[in-house]
Design an enzyme around this catalytic site. Structure first.
Site, PDB file in Angstrom:
ATOM      1  N   THR A  35       0.844  -1.201   0.000  1.00 57.03           N
ATOM      2  CA  THR A  35       0.000   0.000   0.000  1.00 57.03           C
ATOM      3  C   THR A  35       0.879   1.251   0.000  1.00 57.03           C
ATOM      4  O   THR A  35       0.663   2.178  -0.784  1.00 57.03           O
ATOM      5  CB  THR A  35      -0.926  -0.010   1.231  1.00 57.03           C
ATOM      6  OG1 THR A  35      -1.583  -1.270   1.284  1.00 57.03           O
ATOM      7  CG2 THR A  35      -1.963   1.101   1.140  1.00 57.03           C
TER       8      THR A  35
ATOM      9  N   LYS B  15       7.108  10.861  21.537  1.00 55.60           N
ATOM     10  CA  LYS B  15       7.176  11.836  22.644  1.00 55.60           C
ATOM     11  C   LYS B  15       5.789  12.121  23.205  1.00 55.60           C
ATOM     12  O   LYS B  15       5.648  12.966  24.094  1.00 55.60           O
ATOM     13  CB  LYS B  15       7.795  13.145  22.150  1.00 55.60           C
ATOM     14  CG  LYS B  15       9.174  12.991  21.540  1.00 55.60           C
ATOM     15  CD  LYS B  15       9.604  14.311  20.891  1.00 55.60           C
ATOM     16  CE  LYS B  15      10.768  14.112  19.935  1.00 55.60           C
ATOM     17  NZ  LYS B  15      10.941  15.273  19.037  1.00 55.60           N
TER      18      LYS B  15
ATOM     19  N   ARG C  93      -2.242   5.117   7.218  1.00 58.70           N
ATOM     20  CA  ARG C  93      -2.547   3.783   7.760  1.00 58.70           C
ATOM     21  C   ARG C  93      -2.302   3.850   9.260  1.00 58.70           C
ATOM     22  O   ARG C  93      -1.273   4.374   9.708  1.00 58.70           O
ATOM     23  CB  ARG C  93      -1.684   2.693   7.141  1.00 58.70           C
ATOM     24  CG  ARG C  93      -1.851   1.372   7.887  1.00 58.70           C
ATOM     25  CD  ARG C  93      -1.195   0.216   7.212  1.00 58.70           C
ATOM     26  NE  ARG C  93      -1.908  -0.166   6.000  1.00 58.70           N
ATOM     27  CZ  ARG C  93      -1.637  -1.254   5.306  1.00 58.70           C
ATOM     28  NH1 ARG C  93      -0.669  -2.068   5.696  1.00 58.70           N
ATOM     29  NH2 ARG C  93      -2.311  -1.542   4.221  1.00 58.70           N
TER      30      ARG C  93
ATOM     31  N   HIS D 226     -10.361  -0.853   4.238  1.00 59.92           N
ATOM     32  CA  HIS D 226      -9.162  -0.673   3.408  1.00 59.92           C
ATOM     33  C   HIS D 226      -9.679  -0.359   1.989  1.00 59.92           C
ATOM     34  O   HIS D 226      -9.546  -1.175   1.075  1.00 59.92           O
ATOM     35  CB  HIS D 226      -8.323  -1.960   3.435  1.00 59.92           C
ATOM     36  CG  HIS D 226      -6.924  -1.811   2.922  1.00 59.92           C
ATOM     37  ND1 HIS D 226      -6.448  -0.682   2.287  1.00 59.92           N
ATOM     38  CD2 HIS D 226      -5.887  -2.692   2.938  1.00 59.92           C
ATOM     39  CE1 HIS D 226      -5.181  -0.871   1.954  1.00 59.92           C
ATOM     40  NE2 HIS D 226      -4.829  -2.086   2.340  1.00 59.92           N
TER      41      HIS D 226
HETATM   42  N1   CP Z   1      -2.475  -5.461   0.825  1.00 59.46           N
HETATM   43  C1   CP Z   1      -1.830  -4.690   1.739  1.00 59.46           C
HETATM   44  O1   CP Z   1      -2.448  -3.823   2.386  1.00 59.46           O
HETATM   45  O2   CP Z   1      -0.502  -4.954   1.848  1.00 59.46           O
HETATM   46  P1   CP Z   1       0.505  -4.147   2.776  1.00 59.46           P
HETATM   47  O3   CP Z   1       0.098  -4.406   4.200  1.00 59.46           O
HETATM   48  O4   CP Z   1       1.864  -4.654   2.437  1.00 59.46           O
HETATM   49  O5   CP Z   1       0.331  -2.682   2.461  1.00 59.46           O
END
Ligand code: CP
Length: 313
Positions: A61, A89, A110, A138
């Site tokens: 991602t 911190k 993320r 997601h």
């Molecule tokens: N598919 C996916 O979210 O992979 P990563 O966790 O490597 O970003």
């Protein structure tokens, strides 16, 4: 750049949940992604900065978002290791986002906490894209999954899809189920009882009249499928280590299991995989998971473009 006849649509300012997209908006993203695949370097954002904030590990991602931003001509700032930031911190998510939205034109985030991306969008002065928030959503993975399904099947409507593995904590299957609901699918859910699809998602399907069946058996659920969507049992989502140990090796897809699959059947996986797809499957024509990850760049080019305010490409 090719001028398209894509309709102008009203995208929301942020992309937090796949629910933020109508069927028409999803189809627009896929159509833009297809044009970006034909025009891989389209430096239309040389005046923009994209912030890539990864509070949780990622390979695909993060790198595909950063590739997408670079191919669009934007510059990228951010972090992939929160240990090197002032979060250590005690800086709050709110303060981090408010700061970064002073630096960048778009934030990709993320974070391990469910709801964190929504919260970030509420305190940010620039558009926010959810790159995964805990076990919740997601949505950009879902859009690249849809693009992969469309490319391999030639359509999205009336497909038979087997979702396999961690259906309880798997944010990718939750988002995919909701997005595919626009296209009259038939689902099979293959999971051990500990990792079954949560009731709330099944209720959403019942309300829409979408058929689904549940099973613990993987081998019986391959022959008549168009898509077999494998998922990893995610150790990081378990609070009980014993429960994880009990289910971690529950499925391993092997080459012999797909011998009688439909010719069009493709195996998808958001990756990373551990052992749920054996390496003897990799050279099969049914294996599509590495191409699927590649499709993430074009899909994310489309998403970045839309959120930076260009609605046609
Ligand atoms: N598919 C996916 O979210 O992979 P990563 O966790 O490597 O970003």
């Amino acid at each position: 750049m090719n001028k398209s006849n894509t309709i102008a649509i009203d995208m929301s300012k942020h992309l937090i949940s796949i629910h933020d997209f109508s069927k028409e908006e999803i189809l627009n993203v896929l159509s833009m992604a297809s044009r970006f695949e034909e025009n891989k370097n389209s430096a239309i954002f040389s005046d923009k900065v994209v912030a890539s904030l990864f509070f949780e590990p990622s390979t695909r991602t993060r790198l595909s978002f950063e590739t997408a931003a670079n191919r669009l001509g934007a510059r990228v700032i951010g972090f992939s290791d929160v240990g090197n930031t002032s979060v250590t911190k005690g800086e709050t998510l709110k303060d981090t986002i408010k700061m970064v939205s002073n630096y960048a034109d778009l934030i990709v985030i993320r974070h391990p906490l469910e709801g964190s991306a929504r919260y970030a969008s509420e305190v940010s002065s620039v558009p926010v894209i959810n790159a995964g928030d805990g076990a919740n959503q997601h949505p950009t993975q879902t859009l690249l999954d849809l693009y992969s399904i469309l490319k391999t099947q030639g359509k999205l409507e009336n497909l038979k899809i087997n979702l396999v593995g961690d259906l309880k904590y798997g944010r990718t299957v939750h988002s995919l189920l909701q997005a595919m609901s626009h296209f009259s699918p038939k689902f099979r859910f293959t999971a051990p009882k500990e990792l079954r699809m949560p009731e709330e998602y099944k209720e959403q399907l019942r309300v829409k009249g979408i058929e689904f069946e549940e099973s613990e058996n993987l081998e019986d659920g391959i022959e008549d499928m168009d898509i077999v969507y494998m998922t990893r049992v995610q150790r990081e989502r378990f609070t009980d280590a014993i429960e994880y140990e009990r289910v971690k090796n529950v499925y391993s897809l092997r080459r012999y299991m797909i011998e009688n699959a439909r010719p069009n059947m493709k195996i998808l996986h958001p990756l990373p995989r551990i052992n749920e797809i054996h390496q003897d499957v990799d050279c099969s024509d049914h294996a599509y998971y590495f191409d699927q990850a590649g499709n993430g760049v074009y899909t994310r080019m489309a998403i970045v473009t839309l959120l930076l305010g260009i609605k046609e490409f």
